[in-house]
Design a protein around this motif. Structure first.
Motif, short mmCIF file in Angstrom:
data_model
loop_
_atom_site.label_atom_id
_atom_site.label_comp_id
_atom_site.label_asym_id
_atom_site.label_seq_id
_atom_site.Cartn_x
_atom_site.Cartn_y
_atom_site.Cartn_z
N THR A 69 -6.34 -3.30 -6.03
CA THR A 69 -6.09 -2.15 -5.16
C THR A 69 -5.03 -2.49 -4.11
N ILE A 70 -5.15 -3.67 -3.49
CA ILE A 70 -4.15 -4.10 -2.51
C ILE A 70 -2.78 -4.24 -3.17
N GLY A 71 -2.75 -4.76 -4.39
CA GLY A 71 -1.48 -4.92 -5.10
C GLY A 71 -0.78 -3.59 -5.33
N ILE A 72 -1.55 -2.58 -5.75
CA ILE A 72 -0.99 -1.24 -5.99
C ILE A 72 -0.46 -0.64 -4.69
N LEU A 73 -1.25 -0.73 -3.62
CA LEU A 73 -0.82 -0.20 -2.32
C LEU A 73 0.41 -0.94 -1.80
N SER A 74 0.47 -2.24 -2.03
CA SER A 74 1.61 -3.04 -1.55
C SER A 74 2.90 -2.66 -2.28
N ILE A 75 2.82 -2.47 -3.59
CA ILE A 75 4.00 -2.04 -4.35
C ILE A 75 4.45 -0.66 -3.89
N TRP A 76 3.50 0.20 -3.65
CA TRP A 76 3.82 1.55 -3.15
C TRP A 76 4.55 1.46 -1.82
N PHE A 77 4.05 0.60 -0.93
CA PHE A 77 4.65 0.43 0.39
C PHE A 77 6.08 -0.11 0.27
N VAL A 78 6.27 -1.14 -0.53
CA VAL A 78 7.57 -1.80 -0.64
C VAL A 78 8.63 -0.89 -1.26
N THR A 79 8.24 -0.07 -2.23
CA THR A 79 9.20 0.77 -2.95
C THR A 79 9.35 2.17 -2.35
N CYS A 80 8.49 2.51 -1.39
CA CYS A 80 8.57 3.85 -0.79
C CYS A 80 9.77 3.94 0.14
N LYS A 81 10.51 5.05 0.05
CA LYS A 81 11.70 5.22 0.88
C LYS A 81 11.49 6.21 2.02
N HIS A 82 10.23 6.52 2.35
CA HIS A 82 9.92 7.45 3.43
C HIS A 82 9.20 6.72 4.56
N LEU A 83 9.38 7.21 5.78
CA LEU A 83 8.78 6.56 6.93
C LEU A 83 7.25 6.64 6.94
N TRP A 84 6.69 7.64 6.22
CA TRP A 84 5.23 7.76 6.22
C TRP A 84 4.56 6.61 5.46
N LYS A 85 5.36 5.71 4.84
CA LYS A 85 4.78 4.60 4.10
C LYS A 85 3.92 3.70 5.00
N TYR A 86 4.18 3.71 6.33
CA TYR A 86 3.41 2.85 7.23
C TYR A 86 1.96 3.29 7.33
N ILE A 87 1.67 4.51 6.90
CA ILE A 87 0.27 4.96 6.84
C ILE A 87 -0.49 4.13 5.81
N LEU A 88 0.21 3.62 4.79
CA LEU A 88 -0.42 2.83 3.74
C LEU A 88 -1.00 1.52 4.28
N LEU A 89 -0.54 1.10 5.45
CA LEU A 89 -1.07 -0.13 6.03
C LEU A 89 -2.55 0.01 6.41
N PHE A 90 -2.98 1.25 6.67
CA PHE A 90 -4.40 1.45 7.03
C PHE A 90 -5.31 1.18 5.84
N PRO A 91 -5.08 1.80 4.65
CA PRO A 91 -5.95 1.44 3.51
C PRO A 91 -5.81 -0.03 3.10
N ILE A 92 -4.62 -0.64 3.29
CA ILE A 92 -4.47 -2.07 3.01
C ILE A 92 -5.37 -2.87 3.94
N PHE A 93 -5.42 -2.47 5.21
CA PHE A 93 -6.30 -3.13 6.18
C PHE A 93 -7.76 -3.03 5.73
N LEU A 94 -8.16 -1.84 5.26
CA LEU A 94 -9.55 -1.64 4.83
C LEU A 94 -9.88 -2.49 3.60
N GLU A 95 -8.92 -2.63 2.68
CA GLU A 95 -9.16 -3.43 1.48
C GLU A 95 -9.26 -4.91 1.83
#
Length: 213
Positions: A69-95
């Protein structure tokens, strides 16, 4: 025209991401190399003990679910070109919290239900931060190096260049030519009744082409 060297660099970047995406689900099944219902697993330099989970295969299965799950979220974060990608850090924190909770339960046998107060007040919170903060910096560094955000800036530059070209063409348009074309258009309207539809249409197209910038 885009530089072929840039295209080649982007192709290699996308190929690396694609390979990681393909390999990531297979890494989840690494837990299957552990014998079923084994009480420990020795790989030479590391001995894995399930602790309060009793069986190593079940213990590793829980861990790899969260790692995937962390791997999928991390790839999403790295390849995302929108500023809202920083929201993904919250579910990464939970995982990360879930992974450390699994390890903590295996070692201590204490399973505390998740809540904000239990998280902040416990020592587990500082363990999470010791993992989460460096991991976040690594993700941001990789994201900058991968440069997916640059795609938006390139598109904006192209649009701005086209706008500037059109504005330059408009600035060069002679007002005297406009007055002459306007006069011809009025004259054509007066002659409309003496012309057939085809001739009138051809004349309008000829005037339109002269107005094209």
């Amino acid at each position: 025209m885009k530089n072929p060297l840039v295209n080649n660099k982007e192709l290699k970047r996308d190929l690396v991401v694609l390979i990681i995406i393909i390999l990531l689900p297979f890494t989840f099944y690494l837990y299957t190399i552990v014998p079923t219902n084994a009480s420990y697993f020795d790989i030479g330099f590391l001995t894995i003990s399930p602790g309060y989970y009793d069986y190593v295969d079940y213990y590793l299965w829980l861990l790899f679910v969260k790692i995937l799950t962390i791997g999928i979220l991390s790839i999403w974060f790295v390849t995302c070109k929108h500023l809202w990608k920083y929201i993904l850090l919250f579910p990464i924190f939970l995982e990360i919290h879930k992974i450390l909770s699994i390890v903590d339960f295996a070692n201590n046998g204490v399973n505390v239900p998740f809540s904000f107060m239990s998280l902040v007040s416990g020592i587990l919170f500082w363990k999470i931060m010791l993992v989460f903060v460096p991991y976040t910096f690594i993700l941001i560094f990789i994201s900058i190096r991968m440069n997916y955000n640059n795609i938006n800036s390139i598109n904006r530059e192209k649009i701005n260049e086209e706008i500037n070209q059109q504005l330059y063409a408009v600035s060069k348009f002679d007002y005297k030519d406009y007055k002459l074309i306007n006069k011809e258009l009025k004259l054509l309207k007066k002659q409309k009744l003496t012309m057939d539809k085809k001739e009138y249409l051809i004349a309008l197209i000829r005037i339109r082409d002269r107005l094209m910038i």
